[in-house]
Design a protein around this motif. Structure first.
Motif, PDB file in Angstrom:
ATOM      1  N   TYR A  17       1.109  -1.202  -0.170  1.00  0.00           N
ATOM      2  CA  TYR A  17      -0.169   0.106  -0.198  1.00  0.00           C
ATOM      3  C   TYR A  17       1.082   1.214   0.319  1.00  0.00           C
ATOM      4  O   TYR A  17       1.463   1.301   1.261  1.00  0.00           O
ATOM      5  CB  TYR A  17      -1.120   0.144   1.517  1.00  0.00           C
ATOM      6  CG  TYR A  17      -1.723  -0.554   1.159  1.00  0.00           C
ATOM      7  CD1 TYR A  17      -3.149  -0.668   0.638  1.00  0.00           C
ATOM      8  CD2 TYR A  17      -1.828  -2.127   1.735  1.00  0.00           C
ATOM      9  CE1 TYR A  17      -4.059  -1.545   0.551  1.00  0.00           C
ATOM     10  CE2 TYR A  17      -2.809  -3.266   2.201  1.00  0.00           C
ATOM     11  CZ  TYR A  17      -4.025  -2.966   1.656  1.00  0.00           C
ATOM     12  OH  TYR A  17      -4.945  -3.507   1.758  1.00  0.00           O
ATOM     13  N   VAL A  40       4.366   1.249   2.127  1.00  0.00           N
ATOM     14  CA  VAL A  40       4.138   0.282   3.759  1.00  0.00           C
ATOM     15  C   VAL A  40       3.755  -1.240   3.077  1.00  0.00           C
ATOM     16  O   VAL A  40       3.316  -1.435   1.744  1.00  0.00           O
ATOM     17  CB  VAL A  40       3.066   0.165   3.813  1.00  0.00           C
ATOM     18  CG1 VAL A  40       2.644  -0.784   4.480  1.00  0.00           C
ATOM     19  CG2 VAL A  40       2.327   1.510   5.002  1.00  0.00           C
ATOM     20  N   ALA A  63       2.539  -4.724   3.496  1.00  0.00           N
ATOM     21  CA  ALA A  63       1.684  -5.413   3.656  1.00  0.00           C
ATOM     22  C   ALA A  63       1.756  -6.495   4.346  1.00  0.00           C
ATOM     23  O   ALA A  63       1.397  -7.068   5.126  1.00  0.00           O
ATOM     24  CB  ALA A  63       0.617  -5.215   3.335  1.00  0.00           C
ATOM     25  N   ASP A  83       0.612 -10.832  15.034  1.00  0.00           N
ATOM     26  CA  ASP A  83      -0.697  -9.951  15.514  1.00  0.00           C
ATOM     27  C   ASP A  83      -0.761  -8.881  14.546  1.00  0.00           C
ATOM     28  O   ASP A  83      -1.009  -8.542  13.685  1.00  0.00           O
ATOM     29  CB  ASP A  83       1.267  -8.929  15.759  1.00  0.00           C
ATOM     30  CG  ASP A  83       1.174  -8.400  17.363  1.00  0.00           C
ATOM     31  OD1 ASP A  83       0.547  -7.841  17.339  1.00  0.00           O
ATOM     32  OD2 ASP A  83       2.398  -7.532  17.562  1.00  0.00           O
ATOM     33  N   ASN A  84      -0.774  -7.430  15.874  1.00  0.00           N
ATOM     34  CA  ASN A  84      -1.980  -6.472  14.373  1.00  0.00           C
ATOM     35  C   ASN A  84      -1.083  -6.022  13.589  1.00  0.00           C
ATOM     36  O   ASN A  84       0.429  -5.320  13.692  1.00  0.00           O
ATOM     37  CB  ASN A  84      -2.504  -5.372  15.718  1.00  0.00           C
ATOM     38  CG  ASN A  84      -3.891  -5.569  16.056  1.00  0.00           C
ATOM     39  OD1 ASN A  84      -4.053  -6.317  15.996  1.00  0.00           O
ATOM     40  ND2 ASN A  84      -3.661  -4.399  17.363  1.00  0.00           N
ATOM     41  N   GLY A  85      -1.349  -6.020  12.428  1.00  0.00           N
ATOM     42  CA  GLY A  85      -0.738  -5.727  11.249  1.00  0.00           C
ATOM     43  C   GLY A  85       0.071  -6.409  10.538  1.00  0.00           C
ATOM     44  O   GLY A  85       1.164  -6.106  10.064  1.00  0.00           O
ATOM     45  N   ALA A  86      -0.058  -7.635  11.055  1.00  0.00           N
ATOM     46  CA  ALA A  86       0.553  -8.884  10.413  1.00  0.00           C
ATOM     47  C   ALA A  86       0.501  -8.954   8.714  1.00  0.00           C
ATOM     48  O   ALA A  86       1.433  -9.750   8.065  1.00  0.00           O
ATOM     49  CB  ALA A  86       0.133 -10.101  11.414  1.00  0.00           C
ATOM     50  N   GLY A  87      -0.801  -8.577   8.430  1.00  0.00           N
ATOM     51  CA  GLY A  87      -0.844  -8.580   7.200  1.00  0.00           C
ATOM     52  C   GLY A  87      -1.879  -9.244   7.281  1.00  0.00           C
ATOM     53  O   GLY A  87      -1.784  -9.793   5.854  1.00  0.00           O
ATOM     54  N   LYS A  88      -2.753 -10.050   8.076  1.00  0.00           N
ATOM     55  CA  LYS A  88      -3.908 -11.102   7.892  1.00  0.00           C
ATOM     56  C   LYS A  88      -4.981 -10.048   7.435  1.00  0.00           C
ATOM     57  O   LYS A  88      -5.898 -10.909   5.976  1.00  0.00           O
ATOM     58  CB  LYS A  88      -4.264 -11.282   9.290  1.00  0.00           C
ATOM     59  CG  LYS A  88      -3.607 -11.714  10.336  1.00  0.00           C
ATOM     60  CD  LYS A  88      -4.154 -11.686  11.532  1.00  0.00           C
ATOM     61  CE  LYS A  88      -4.882 -10.982  12.545  1.00  0.00           C
ATOM     62  NZ  LYS A  88      -3.410  -9.996  12.833  1.00  0.00           N
ATOM     63  N   SER A  89      -4.966  -9.862   7.165  1.00  0.00           N
ATOM     64  CA  SER A  89      -6.722  -8.563   7.059  1.00  0.00           C
ATOM     65  C   SER A  89      -6.311  -8.420   5.598  1.00  0.00           C
ATOM     66  O   SER A  89      -7.504  -8.856   4.302  1.00  0.00           O
ATOM     67  CB  SER A  89      -7.459  -7.585   7.401  1.00  0.00           C
ATOM     68  OG  SER A  89      -7.888  -7.531   8.679  1.00  0.00           O
ATOM     69  N   THR A  90      -5.545  -7.841   4.650  1.00  0.00           N
ATOM     70  CA  THR A  90      -4.669  -8.514   3.835  1.00  0.00           C
ATOM     71  C   THR A  90      -4.966  -9.372   3.088  1.00  0.00           C
ATOM     72  O   THR A  90      -4.723  -9.377   2.095  1.00  0.00           O
ATOM     73  CB  THR A  90      -3.639  -6.863   3.744  1.00  0.00           C
ATOM     74  OG1 THR A  90      -3.359  -5.879   4.801  1.00  0.00           O
ATOM     75  CG2 THR A  90      -3.090  -7.247   2.045  1.00  0.00           C
ATOM     76  N   GLN A 114     -13.633  -7.970   7.809  1.00  0.00           N
ATOM     77  CA  GLN A 114     -13.643  -7.460   9.600  1.00  0.00           C
ATOM     78  C   GLN A 114     -13.956  -5.932   9.777  1.00  0.00           C
ATOM     79  O   GLN A 114     -14.814  -6.019  10.926  1.00  0.00           O
ATOM     80  CB  GLN A 114     -11.833  -7.155   9.306  1.00  0.00           C
ATOM     81  CG  GLN A 114     -11.651  -6.293  11.297  1.00  0.00           C
ATOM     82  CD  GLN A 114     -10.649  -6.352  11.610  1.00  0.00           C
ATOM     83  OE1 GLN A 114      -8.981  -6.659  10.655  1.00  0.00           O
ATOM     84  NE2 GLN A 114     -10.322  -6.577  12.829  1.00  0.00           N
TER      85      GLN A 114
HETATM   86  N1  LIG Z   1      -6.038   0.347   2.789  1.00  0.00           N
HETATM   87  C1  LIG Z   1      -4.557   0.328   3.176  1.00  0.00           C
HETATM   88  N2  LIG Z   1      -3.918   1.705   2.496  1.00  0.00           N
HETATM   89  C2  LIG Z   1      -2.475   1.503   3.934  1.00  0.00           C
HETATM   90  N3  LIG Z   1      -1.898   0.868   4.529  1.00  0.00           N
HETATM   91  C3  LIG Z   1      -2.475  -0.278   4.884  1.00  0.00           C
HETATM   92  C4  LIG Z   1      -4.052  -1.102   4.033  1.00  0.00           C
HETATM   93  N4  LIG Z   1      -4.607  -1.935   4.677  1.00  0.00           N
HETATM   94  C5  LIG Z   1      -3.003  -2.316   5.724  1.00  0.00           C
HETATM   95  N5  LIG Z   1      -2.406  -1.580   5.899  1.00  0.00           N
HETATM   96  C6  LIG Z   1      -1.261  -1.607   5.958  1.00  0.00           C
HETATM   97  O1  LIG Z   1      -1.069  -2.859   5.707  1.00  0.00           O
HETATM   98  C7  LIG Z   1       0.109  -3.378   7.178  1.00  0.00           C
HETATM   99  C8  LIG Z   1      -1.497  -4.832   7.953  1.00  0.00           C
HETATM  100  O2  LIG Z   1      -2.507  -4.781   7.422  1.00  0.00           O
HETATM  101  P1  LIG Z   1      -3.790  -5.447   7.992  1.00  0.00           P
HETATM  102  O3  LIG Z   1      -3.453  -7.060   7.038  1.00  0.00           O
HETATM  103  O4  LIG Z   1      -4.929  -5.205   8.583  1.00  0.00           O
HETATM  104  O5  LIG Z   1      -3.087  -6.606   9.175  1.00  0.00           O
HETATM  105  P2  LIG Z   1      -3.594  -7.221  10.437  1.00  0.00           P
HETATM  106  O6  LIG Z   1      -5.572  -7.696  10.167  1.00  0.00           O
HETATM  107  O7  LIG Z   1      -2.940  -8.456  10.983  1.00  0.00           O
HETATM  108  O8  LIG Z   1      -3.653  -7.018  11.574  1.00  0.00           O
HETATM  109  C9  LIG Z   1       0.001  -2.763   8.335  1.00  0.00           C
HETATM  110  O9  LIG Z   1       1.189  -1.882   8.732  1.00  0.00           O
HETATM  111  C10 LIG Z   1      -1.295  -1.551   7.637  1.00  0.00           C
HETATM  112  O10 LIG Z   1      -1.362  -0.412   8.508  1.00  0.00           O
END
Ligand SMILES: Nc1ncnc2c1ncn2[C@@H]1O[C@H](COP(=O)(O)OP(=O)(O)O)[C@@H](O)[C@H]1O
Ligand SMILES: [Mg+2]
Lengths: 342, 253
Positions: free
Chosen positions: B14, B17, B19, B38-45, B86
């Protein structure tokens, strides 16, 4: 909420419960109250067939615009350009009818020419709607800015078409049919057209997939996108629809005023927005009804007529409408806040 | 046995960043895989990349062993992959039935249907059946779902994905906003669809929950898979260690 877990699922609420929770219901009460009050104060002049006939005629054009505006506002957008687009549509339609007539005098034009005029009015309105839609949906420019731009542009082009003056000749046949003609029982044709359009698009909004997607996009565009709804395309179509209806309104206005009314209609956009919002449609998108819009459009009209008849200065109408409008938006905001707290 | 869905070396940026930095992942038929980190590990991505909501910069996605391009959520859904995001991605002003059928509306039969007229009664009826089947209780079926409690909203989102999925369901923290009773219900639903042969991917921060419901656990850290466990053999310490970087498995990436 866990205490409710024992209840069977999927009950529909009673009709009464649904009615009470609808904004439309409350605003309808306001309109009814106004009519009752004015009727009580001036029964012999307010509560007449003639008075209501005039009320409906004067509201017809605005209602058609407001129906389109309802769709746009439900998507969370806005269209400031409708008044200018209306004038543009009337102007290009009138010019076309003059060009097609001998000696540039459309007064005695027949139905062939008038039909061409209608088609051009609708096409002209739709074109501006399409431009709005493409700029909002594809170029992602905020609708307030896009339609502020086309508000100026459409009026400018309309003025250029006839050097800033109104077109002199409008077919008499058009005036006598759509403008002042009536059906059986003195029902004005202009009103019939407005009612038919309102009913059709009320059905489109509340019973079809097009309507459902309009609500969904206004409620949560990202959810709509992930659900596979073509958000860009749908938004474009909604602005196109608003332009289309402004085109029809332009033709109706031409028939009624027998003029392109370049300097009229400058507040049509605000009147339409006010009517839609008073009718319970949320400026935040996702909520609204056509019935509400009908009521919302009639409130200022009834106030004006009523004040006129009982001899109150007409400026009070503006103040009253402003107050009702702000109150309507305030209620909407309160409702949203209480929802977000859950 | 080939996994139903397999991701290899997924990279997603992103802006600046990073991800996902070559993340891999897999889930098989009839299993629940917990994706933790952990938070920010990239799970949602990662979930977004595997459900068509985001397009990875590079990497391979295999469905039933065949490479696929998931260029939109629609494509993913057509292939049988559903997701509870999420952020839920529901339309708060629409009622539960409308949300369940969003993008898949049932139209009336005949001419009216050709005009796009919806069969609202039929959708409401079927929605009620599905909610009953999945144990989702709502006090009424025609209130906007924004007016429901957070837990009920989440239950509707879960039901929507489960009803339409044929291969894989992703659930990104589906129990985060739930009370004890509703959490148990969602976990029941997960087990039930797993037993029907679905592949379920569960993201959760609740480790006891992860260990109780999942068959396997895959751990993401800084955009990469760092460990894989069989749930029955893993301990809480193993999971936490892998998430924080105290424990690494060489062959996991
Ligand atoms: N739409 C976005 N724009 C910019 N950065 C993003 C976006 N979505 C996620 N990130 C970044 O990507 C990394 C992984 O995020 P995310 O996948 O949400 O982690 P998790 O779900 O494991 O907590 C984080 O550093 C987050 O800040
Ligand atoms: Mg996340």
């Amino acid at each position: 909420m866990t205490t409710l877990d024992g209840l069977p699922t999927a009950e529909r609420r009673s009709l009464g419960a649904r009615l009470l929770s609808a904004n439309t219901f409350w605003i309808a009460l306001v309109l009814l109250a106004l009519i009752v009050v004015f009727s009580a104060i001036a029964p012999e002049s307010f509560l007449t067939f003639f008075n209501f006939q005039q009320l409906f005629i004067e509201t017809a054009v605005l209602l058609v615009i407001a129906v389109g505006m309802t769709f746009v506002i439900i998507t969370g957008g806005i269209d400031l350009s409708v008044g200018s687009v209306l004038i543009f549509a009337g102007m290009i339609s009138a010019k076309t009818m003059e060009w097609m007539s001998p000696g540039q005098d459309a007064s005695n034009a027949g139905w062939g020419v008038i039909t061409a005029g209608l088609v051009v009015a609708i096409a002209g309105g739709s074109l501006w709607g399409l431009i709005n839609g493409l700029l909002v949906a594809r170029a992602n420019i905020p609708p307030l800015i896009v339609t502020l731009g086309t508000l100026g542009a459409a009026l400018g082009v309309a003025s250029l078409l006839n050097d800033g003056t109104n077109v002199r000749t409008v077919p008499l046949e058009l005036r006598d049919s759509l403008g002042f003609g009536t059906l059986e029982g003195n029902i004005p044709n202009l009103v019939v057209v407005a009612v038919v359009i309102t009913v059709i698009f009320g059905l489109v909004l509340h019973t079809t997939r097009f309507g459902r997607y309009t609500f969904a996009i206004g409620s949560n565009p990202e959810a709509a996108r992930r659900a596979g709804i073509g958000v860009t395309r749908h938004l474009t179509n909604v602005y196109l629809l608003t332009g289309f209806l402004a085109g029809i309104a332009g033709f109706m206005s031409l028939a009624y005023f027998q003029s392109t009314t370049i300097s009229g209609h400058t507040t049509d956009n605000l009147n339409a927005i006010a009517g839609v919002v008073m009718g319970g449609t949320s400026l935040f998108g996702g909520i609204g009804t056509i019935l509400g819009t009908v009521i919302g459009v009639f409130i200022p009209a009834v106030l004006q007529k009523g004040f006129n008849i009982i001899g109150v200065q007409p400026y009070w109408q503006m103040i009253a409408v402003g107050a009702v409008l702000v109150a309507a938006v305030w209620f909407d905001q309160q409702r949203r806040r209480s929802q977000n707290k859950r | 046995m080939t996994p139903v869905l397999q991701a290899q070396n997924i990279v997603k940026h992103y802006g600046s960043v990073e991800a996902l930095r070559g993340a891999s992942f897999e889930v098989g038929q009839g299993e629940v895989v917990a994706l933790i980190g952990d938070n920010g590990a990239g799970k949602s991505t990662l979930v977004k990349c595997l459900s068509g909501a985001e397009i990875p910069d590079s990497g391979t996605i295999l469905l039933d062993g065949q490479p696929v391009t998931l260029d939109s959520p629609v494509t993913a859904r057509r292939l049988g992959i559903e997701t509870v995001y999420q952020d839920l991605a529901v339309a708060p002003d629409l009622d539960p039935a409308a949300n369940l059928f969003l993008g898949r509306e049932i139209r009336r039969k005949g001419l009216l249907g050709k005009f796009g007229v919806l069969d609202k009664a039929e959708m409401r009826r079927r929605a009620a059946d599905e909610f009953t089947r999945l144990g989702v209780t709502l006090q009424s079926i025609d209130v906007p779902i924004g007016a429901l409690s957070g837990g009920q909203r989440q239950s509707v989102a879960v039901a929507r994905s489960v009803v339409w999925a044929s291969k894989v369901v992703f659930m990104d923290e589906p129990t985060a906003a739930l009370g004890v009773v509703q959490r148990e219900k969602v976990l029941d639903v997960i087990k039930r669809v797993r037993d029907e042969g679905m592949a379920v991917v569960l993201i959760s921060h609740n480790m006891p929950e992860v260990l109780s419901v999942s068959d396997r656990v895959e751990v993401l850290r800084l955009g990469r898979r760092v460990a894989r466990f069989t749930a029955a053999e893993a301990s809480l310490e193993d999971l936490v260690g892998a998430m924080t970087g105290a424990l690494t498995q060489e062959d996991a990436a």
